[in-house]
Motif scaffolding. Structure first.
Motif: not given
Length: 109
Positions: A27-49
């Motif tokens: 079941i831990a696959v789903f939180p891993i995917i969510a964490a990776f997506l949040c990390g990717l979103g944060l990477i895109f935010l760091t490129k802007k700011k």
């Protein structure tokens, strides 16, 4: 937006690490995917700011640790089925005991 992604990323990464060491590791696959997506979103935010990347690194680190545990458990942990004959005999004996108890009951209407 940044703080929400960081909080959601940390929560899902920690949940993934907790779930991957329990018998519910699949079941831990789903939180891993969510964490990776949040990390990717944060990477895109760091490129802007200009945002510090320590939180992103920790989210990815926890997610990778959980993913390694899941892969390890999937490869090396084998589920073994015990002796089912003993379970069947136990089931039959408990059924016979239940029938005897029901026959001994006296119900008055």
């Amino acid at each position: 937006m940044k703080k929400a992604l960081i909080i959601l990323g940390f929560i899902s990464a920690i949940l993934a690490v907790i779930l991957c060491v329990t018998p519910l590791f699949k079941i831990a696959v789903f939180p891993i995917i969510a964490a990776f997506l949040c990390g990717l979103g944060l990477i895109f935010l760091t490129k802007k700011k200009q945002i510090k990347t320590k939180a992103i690194q920790y989210i990815f680190l926890l997610s990778i640790i959980a993913l390694v545990f899941i892969i390890y458990k999937s490869i090396f942990v084998k589920t073994e089925i015990g002796n089912t004959e003993e379970l069947e005999q136990l089931d039959e004996s408990s059924e016979e005991d239940a029938i005897k108890e029901l026959e001994d009951l006296e119900i008055d209407f």
